[in-house]
Design an enzyme around this catalytic site. Structure first.
Site, short mmCIF file in Angstrom:
data_model
loop_
_atom_site.label_atom_id
_atom_site.label_comp_id
_atom_site.label_asym_id
_atom_site.label_seq_id
_atom_site.Cartn_x
_atom_site.Cartn_y
_atom_site.Cartn_z
N ASN A 9 -32.06 1.99 7.61
CA ASN A 9 -32.83 2.84 6.69
C ASN A 9 -33.81 1.94 5.94
OD1 ASN A 9 -33.78 4.56 4.74
ND2 ASN A 9 -31.82 4.81 3.68
N TRP A 10 -35.08 1.99 6.35
CA TRP A 10 -36.07 1.08 5.78
C TRP A 10 -36.49 1.49 4.36
CZ3 TRP A 10 -39.94 0.21 10.49
CH2 TRP A 10 -39.24 -0.41 11.53
N LYS A 11 -36.12 2.69 3.97
CA LYS A 11 -36.51 3.23 2.64
C LYS A 11 -38.02 3.07 2.44
CE LYS A 11 -31.85 2.40 1.06
NZ LYS A 11 -30.93 2.14 -0.03
N HIS A 95 -29.29 11.66 1.39
CA HIS A 95 -29.10 10.28 0.92
C HIS A 95 -28.93 10.31 -0.60
CE1 HIS A 95 -29.82 6.11 -0.11
NE2 HIS A 95 -29.47 5.84 1.12
N GLU A 97 -30.06 8.54 -2.87
CA GLU A 97 -31.31 8.40 -3.64
C GLU A 97 -32.04 9.73 -3.73
OE1 GLU A 97 -32.71 4.98 -1.45
OE2 GLU A 97 -31.04 3.84 -2.31
N GLU A 167 -21.37 6.90 1.98
CA GLU A 167 -22.09 5.88 1.23
C GLU A 167 -21.73 5.98 -0.25
OE1 GLU A 167 -25.78 4.45 3.54
OE2 GLU A 167 -26.39 6.06 2.21
N GLY A 173 -27.25 -0.96 -2.34
CA GLY A 173 -28.24 -1.87 -2.91
C GLY A 173 -27.69 -2.74 -4.02
N SER A 212 -24.40 -1.85 1.08
CA SER A 212 -24.31 -3.31 1.09
C SER A 212 -23.63 -3.89 2.32
CB SER A 212 -23.63 -3.81 -0.20
OG SER A 212 -24.40 -3.44 -1.33
P1 PGA Z 1 -27.96 -0.91 1.29
O1 PGA Z 1 -28.39 0.64 1.46
O2 PGA Z 1 -27.49 -1.38 2.64
O3 PGA Z 1 -29.23 -1.62 0.85
O4 PGA Z 1 -26.88 -0.96 0.27
C1 PGA Z 1 -27.66 1.52 2.27
C2 PGA Z 1 -28.31 2.88 2.25
O5 PGA Z 1 -28.82 3.29 1.20
O6 PGA Z 1 -28.34 3.59 3.28
#
Ligand code: PGA
Length: 252
Positions: A9-11, A95, A97, A167, A173, A212
């Site tokens: 997931n490149w966000k 997600h 976020e 998640e 993150g 993470s």
């Molecule tokens: P992260 O993000 O690996 O940077 O913790 C995972 C995600 O949000 O899918």
């Protein structure tokens, strides 16, 4: 046998040049016969171009979000049909976020899940608790509710063409991954929850872990019986790390 998935997931990162370099490095390092399916999820504007770069390769294209509506006057939104049109096979829905920064409700996420499936995209449904919820012993209640809303709207059979990603919000993150045991407990709970409706679907559904994941902890997470790969954020922007995470799923 559930074939694992490792999805990057490149966000909201990268440029056209960064993407081209990353894909080139991934393709150069991708082993023949990787055990896991490999997905990348670029931002909307780059989907078409990255799609071109990965066409006829083992890397599959996924989007980070989708509109719950099929088409119409929804400024700024992108429909499932459009994602399909530019070559996506998968799309992340719910997600954390999106849920927490953009206030997406469980109901909206379930509608996005349905909209994706209506256009034959495979939704990757993200579920997970916040730190305060875990500390209050409410992890199963929260994850169970997020899952149930989708099961009630779409039916358990819909999971035959879907993927789930557990998640925990506190692990995303932050550099603080769930321990393999913490992940396994929730993954097993998710499978049981699906199994209450349909044991066969529960057995076949792939449940990824995200939060993470790095080259250094991927193998022990993926070794747990109910962890079927990972949804990778930060570490997916580095080809060497991402390839090492993919390799942690083994070969076949
Ligand atoms: P992260 O993000 O690996 O940077 O913790 C995972 C995600 O949000 O899918």
């Amino acid at each position: 046998m559930r074939r694992p998935i490792v999805a990057g997931n490149w966000k909201m990162h990268g440029t056209r040049a960064d993407n081209a370099r990353l894909v080139e490095e991934l393709l150069a390092g991708l082993p023949d016969g990787a055990a896991a399916e490999c997905l990348v999820c670029p931002p909307f504007v780059y989907l078409q171009e990255v799609g071109r770069l990965v066409r006829d390769t083992p890397i599959q294209l996924a989007a980070q979000d989708v509109c719950a509506e099929a088409q119409g006057a929804f400024t700024g939104e992108v429909s499932a049909a459009m994602l399909k049109d530019v070559g996506c096979g998968f799309v992340i829905v719910g997600h954390s976020e999106r849920r927490w920064i953009y206030h997406e409700s469980d109901q909206l996420v379930a509608r996005k899940f349905a909209a994706a499936q209506a256009k034959s995209l495979v939704p990757i449904l993200c579920v997970g608790e916040q730190l305060a919820e875990r500390e209050a012993g409410r992890t199963e209640e929260v994850v169970g509710r997020q899952l149930d809303v989708v099961l009630e709207l779409c039916g358990v059979a819909a999971l035959r063409a879907a993927v789930i990603a557990y998640e925990p919000v506190w692990a995303i993150g932050t550099g603080r991954s769930a321990t393999p045991e913490q992940a396994q407990v929730v993954h097993a709970f998710i499978r049981e929850r699906i199994g209450m409706r349909d044991a066969k679907v529960a057995d076949a559904t792939r449940v990824l872990y995200g939060g993470s994941v790095k080259a250094g902890n991927a193998a022990e997470l993926f070794a747990r019986p109910d962890v079927d790969g990972g949804l990778i954020g930060g570490a997916s922007l580095n080809a060497e790390e991402f390839l090492a995470i993919l390799a942690a799923c083994g070969s076949r």
